[in-house]
Design a protein around this motif. Structure first.
Motif, PDB file in Angstrom:
ATOM      1  N   TRP A 163       5.269 -20.547  -0.262  1.00 33.33           N
ATOM      2  CA  TRP A 163       6.015 -20.422  -1.512  1.00 33.33           C
ATOM      3  C   TRP A 163       7.042 -19.308  -1.376  1.00 33.33           C
ATOM      4  N   ARG A 164       8.157 -19.438  -2.087  1.00 31.40           N
ATOM      5  CA  ARG A 164       9.207 -18.418  -2.054  1.00 31.40           C
ATOM      6  C   ARG A 164       9.404 -17.842  -3.453  1.00 31.40           C
ATOM      7  N   LEU A 165       9.687 -16.550  -3.493  1.00 33.04           N
ATOM      8  CA  LEU A 165       9.987 -15.873  -4.748  1.00 33.04           C
ATOM      9  C   LEU A 165      11.232 -15.025  -4.566  1.00 33.04           C
ATOM     10  N   LEU A 166      12.218 -15.252  -5.426  1.00 33.24           N
ATOM     11  CA  LEU A 166      13.410 -14.419  -5.481  1.00 33.24           C
ATOM     12  C   LEU A 166      13.295 -13.509  -6.688  1.00 33.24           C
ATOM     13  N   VAL A 167      13.327 -12.205  -6.446  1.00 30.72           N
ATOM     14  CA  VAL A 167      13.285 -11.207  -7.511  1.00 30.72           C
ATOM     15  C   VAL A 167      14.673 -10.594  -7.619  1.00 30.72           C
ATOM     16  N   ILE A 168      15.256 -10.629  -8.799  1.00 32.19           N
ATOM     17  CA  ILE A 168      16.577 -10.063  -9.029  1.00 32.19           C
ATOM     18  C   ILE A 168      16.394  -8.671  -9.609  1.00 32.19           C
ATOM     19  N   GLY A 169      16.836  -7.675  -8.851  1.00 36.78           N
ATOM     20  CA  GLY A 169      16.651  -6.290  -9.246  1.00 36.78           C
ATOM     21  C   GLY A 169      15.652  -5.592  -8.352  1.00 36.78           C
ATOM     22  N   ALA A 170      15.961  -4.356  -7.956  1.00 38.07           N
ATOM     23  CA  ALA A 170      15.103  -3.611  -7.027  1.00 38.07           C
ATOM     24  C   ALA A 170      14.502  -2.376  -7.680  1.00 38.07           C
ATOM     25  N   GLY A 171      14.156  -2.487  -8.957  1.00 41.27           N
ATOM     26  CA  GLY A 171      13.570  -1.361  -9.668  1.00 41.27           C
ATOM     27  C   GLY A 171      12.074  -1.235  -9.451  1.00 41.27           C
ATOM     28  N   GLN A 172      11.457  -0.358 -10.231  1.00 42.09           N
ATOM     29  CA  GLN A 172      10.028  -0.080 -10.070  1.00 42.09           C
ATOM     30  C   GLN A 172       9.180  -1.312 -10.330  1.00 42.09           C
ATOM     31  N   LEU A 173       9.483  -2.055 -11.388  1.00 38.81           N
ATOM     32  CA  LEU A 173       8.711  -3.262 -11.693  1.00 38.81           C
ATOM     33  C   LEU A 173       8.811  -4.268 -10.559  1.00 38.81           C
ATOM     34  N   SER A 174       9.980  -4.385  -9.959  1.00 39.87           N
ATOM     35  CA  SER A 174      10.173  -5.329  -8.856  1.00 39.87           C
ATOM     36  C   SER A 174       9.272  -4.995  -7.679  1.00 39.87           C
ATOM     37  N   ARG A 175       9.032  -3.721  -7.449  1.00 38.89           N
ATOM     38  CA  ARG A 175       8.156  -3.334  -6.327  1.00 38.89           C
ATOM     39  C   ARG A 175       6.731  -3.836  -6.551  1.00 38.89           C
ATOM     40  N   PHE A 176       6.241  -3.695  -7.786  1.00 42.33           N
ATOM     41  CA  PHE A 176       4.892  -4.193  -8.074  1.00 42.33           C
ATOM     42  C   PHE A 176       4.840  -5.720  -7.967  1.00 42.33           C
ATOM     43  N   VAL A 177       5.851  -6.397  -8.507  1.00 41.31           N
ATOM     44  CA  VAL A 177       5.887  -7.857  -8.420  1.00 41.31           C
ATOM     45  C   VAL A 177       5.914  -8.292  -6.957  1.00 41.31           C
ATOM     46  N   ALA A 178       6.739  -7.642  -6.141  1.00 40.06           N
ATOM     47  CA  ALA A 178       6.859  -8.009  -4.724  1.00 40.06           C
ATOM     48  C   ALA A 178       5.549  -7.786  -3.982  1.00 40.06           C
ATOM     49  N   GLN A 179       4.862  -6.685  -4.262  1.00 33.62           N
ATOM     50  CA  GLN A 179       3.594  -6.399  -3.587  1.00 33.62           C
ATOM     51  C   GLN A 179       2.541  -7.454  -3.915  1.00 33.62           C
ATOM     52  N   ILE A 180       2.387  -7.744  -5.190  1.00 30.53           N
ATOM     53  CA  ILE A 180       1.361  -8.708  -5.590  1.00 30.53           C
ATOM     54  C   ILE A 180       1.698 -10.097  -5.065  1.00 30.53           C
ATOM     55  N   ALA A 181       2.957 -10.495  -5.174  1.00 29.77           N
ATOM     56  CA  ALA A 181       3.366 -11.826  -4.711  1.00 29.77           C
ATOM     57  C   ALA A 181       3.179 -11.964  -3.204  1.00 29.77           C
ATOM     58  N   SER A 182       3.469 -10.914  -2.455  1.00 28.69           N
ATOM     59  CA  SER A 182       3.260 -10.958  -1.002  1.00 28.69           C
ATOM     60  C   SER A 182       1.796 -11.177  -0.673  1.00 28.69           C
ATOM     61  N   ALA A 183       0.906 -10.546  -1.439  1.00 29.86           N
ATOM     62  CA  ALA A 183      -0.532 -10.727  -1.221  1.00 29.86           C
ATOM     63  C   ALA A 183      -0.980 -12.127  -1.595  1.00 29.86           C
ATOM     64  N   MET A 184      -0.155 -12.843  -2.355  1.00 29.97           N
ATOM     65  CA  MET A 184      -0.470 -14.212  -2.753  1.00 29.97           C
ATOM     66  C   MET A 184       0.219 -15.227  -1.849  1.00 29.97           C
ATOM     67  N   ASP A 185       0.729 -14.774  -0.700  1.00 35.70           N
ATOM     68  CA  ASP A 185       1.350 -15.625   0.315  1.00 35.70           C
ATOM     69  C   ASP A 185       2.725 -16.150  -0.083  1.00 35.70           C
ATOM     70  N   TYR A 186       3.420 -15.441  -0.969  1.00 38.64           N
ATOM     71  CA  TYR A 186       4.822 -15.755  -1.231  1.00 38.64           C
ATOM     72  C   TYR A 186       5.699 -15.042  -0.207  1.00 38.64           C
ATOM     73  N   HIS A 187       6.764 -15.697   0.215  1.00 36.63           N
ATOM     74  CA  HIS A 187       7.825 -15.029   0.976  1.00 36.63           C
ATOM     75  C   HIS A 187       8.792 -14.471  -0.058  1.00 36.63           C
ATOM     76  N   VAL A 188       8.785 -13.156  -0.222  1.00 31.42           N
ATOM     77  CA  VAL A 188       9.515 -12.512  -1.302  1.00 31.42           C
ATOM     78  C   VAL A 188      10.866 -12.004  -0.809  1.00 31.42           C
ATOM     79  N   THR A 189      11.907 -12.312  -1.571  1.00 31.86           N
ATOM     80  CA  THR A 189      13.241 -11.765  -1.345  1.00 31.86           C
ATOM     81  C   THR A 189      13.658 -11.025  -2.609  1.00 31.86           C
TER      82      THR A 189
END
Length: 339
Positions: A163-189
């Motif tokens: 699965w792929r996830l595109l997160v728009i914005g590199a703020g603090q919330l984005s870091r938490f979203v990226a970490q959790i999504a990566s642990a769920m086997d998403y390829h995060v950009t």
């Protein structure tokens, strides 16, 4: 933060490099309810250490006990079953009459675990073929739709982000979203053209792109295994990207903001060439209502809603922020994530 199955592979590679014998255990079939899905993995070392899970604990205890009493003696992969009888079902915590079937594969330098990890670091989706007669392993490019298969001669498993996830914005919330999504086997950009935000990014393992978000949405050619979450609060960055994402095949498109801000966003998007049906796909305010207030809690809320959509949970069974009633003692700001 690694997914459980990636942690299993990394730990297995470390054990092999240290000269230990170890086995890779994979769930290949279940009957009745099961705490772990088909494809779930566990690795067990010759000293009884274990990483991963195939049953939630009951079968792991039996595997560990066998290794400690008998050592690792397998030289070829073997298919084993647990819980065939009612007594075994009770013993291993399975539903009465339930069965779980496992592939147990002895690992060594020829198992190509290190090579598999190298490909996964490049975000490749890899298919691993194990010859059940000889133990020989080969690696191939996998299709996103591929699933685990077992024949008389071979076990074929898939590894890597499906699965792929595109997160728009590199703020603090984005870091938490990226970490959790990566642990769920998403390829995060993560995409952010603002230098002041990119300079503070602290997750080197997550791809960070300097580009206009709408251009990147088009470049990524979003499919049914893709999701987009806009987290900047800046209409100049969010709106055009959301417009393109809502016209794509992405299974989930969400945007942060209060109810009022999301209403204004919908009015703006309707001025573009979006249809009402396309706009209705927008999740905003983003996330399920769990009373979230901190960035970490909000990230969990977002990933919970994304998971519900991915798994086909009907909207009427989801309590999202747009529909949530204000709970006693809870402010409207807390309910809508951002005022």
């Amino acid at each position: 933060m690694d997914s459980i199955d990636l942690e299993v592979l990394k730990t297995s590679a470390a054990w092999i490099a240290a000269g230990h014998r170890c086995e890779l255990v994979t769930v290949i079939k279940t009957w009745g309810s099961s705490p772990r899905p088909i494809g779930a993995t566990l690795a067990i070392c010759d000293d009884g250490r274990v990483v991963g899970s195939v049953s939630g604990g009951c079968i792991e205890d039996d595997l560990i006990a066998r290794v400690r009493s008998e050592g690792i003696t397998r030289t070829l992969p073997e298919i084993v079953s647990y819980g065939i009888t009612a007594d075994e079902a009770h013993r291993f915590g399975l539903p009465c009459g339930g069965t779980i079937e496992l592939a147990i594969e002895p690992l060594g330098p020829d198992s190509r675990i290190a090579e598999l990890l190298g490909r996964l670091e490049q975000h490749q989706l890899v298919e691993r073929h194990v010859d059940l007669r000889t133990g020989a392993v080969s690696l191939h490019k996998a299709a996103a739709s591929a699933v685990l298969t077992l024949s008389d001669d071979a076990l074929v498993t898939q590894h890597g982000p499906r699965w792929r996830l595109l997160v728009i914005g590199a703020g603090q919330l984005s870091r938490f979203v990226a970490q959790i999504a990566s642990a769920m086997d998403y390829h995060v950009t993560v995409c952010d053209p603002r230098e002041e935000y990119r300079s503070g990014w602290t997750l080197p393992e997550v791809r960070l792109v300097h580009a206009m978000p709408d251009d990147l949405v088009l470049e990524m050619k979003l499919d049914k295994r893709s999701a987009v979450v806009a987290l900047t609060h800046d209409p100049k960055l969010d709106d055009l990207a959301l417009m393109e994402a809502l016209k794509s095949d992405a299974f989930y498109v969400g945007a942060i903001g209060s109810r009022a801000n999301n209403a204004k966003r919908r009015e703006r998007l309707l001025q573009f060439d979006l249809t009402p049906a396309q706009l209705d796909r927008l999740h905003g305010p983003v996330g399920l209502y769990i009373g979230s207030k901190t960035p970490a809690e909000i990230a969990i809320s977002i990933l919970a809603e994304m998971t519900a959509v991915k798994n086909g949970v009907p909207r009427e069974l989801q309590v999202n922020h747009a529909a949530a009633l204000e709970a006693p003692g809870t402010s409207a700001c807390a309910i809508t994530l951002q005022s």
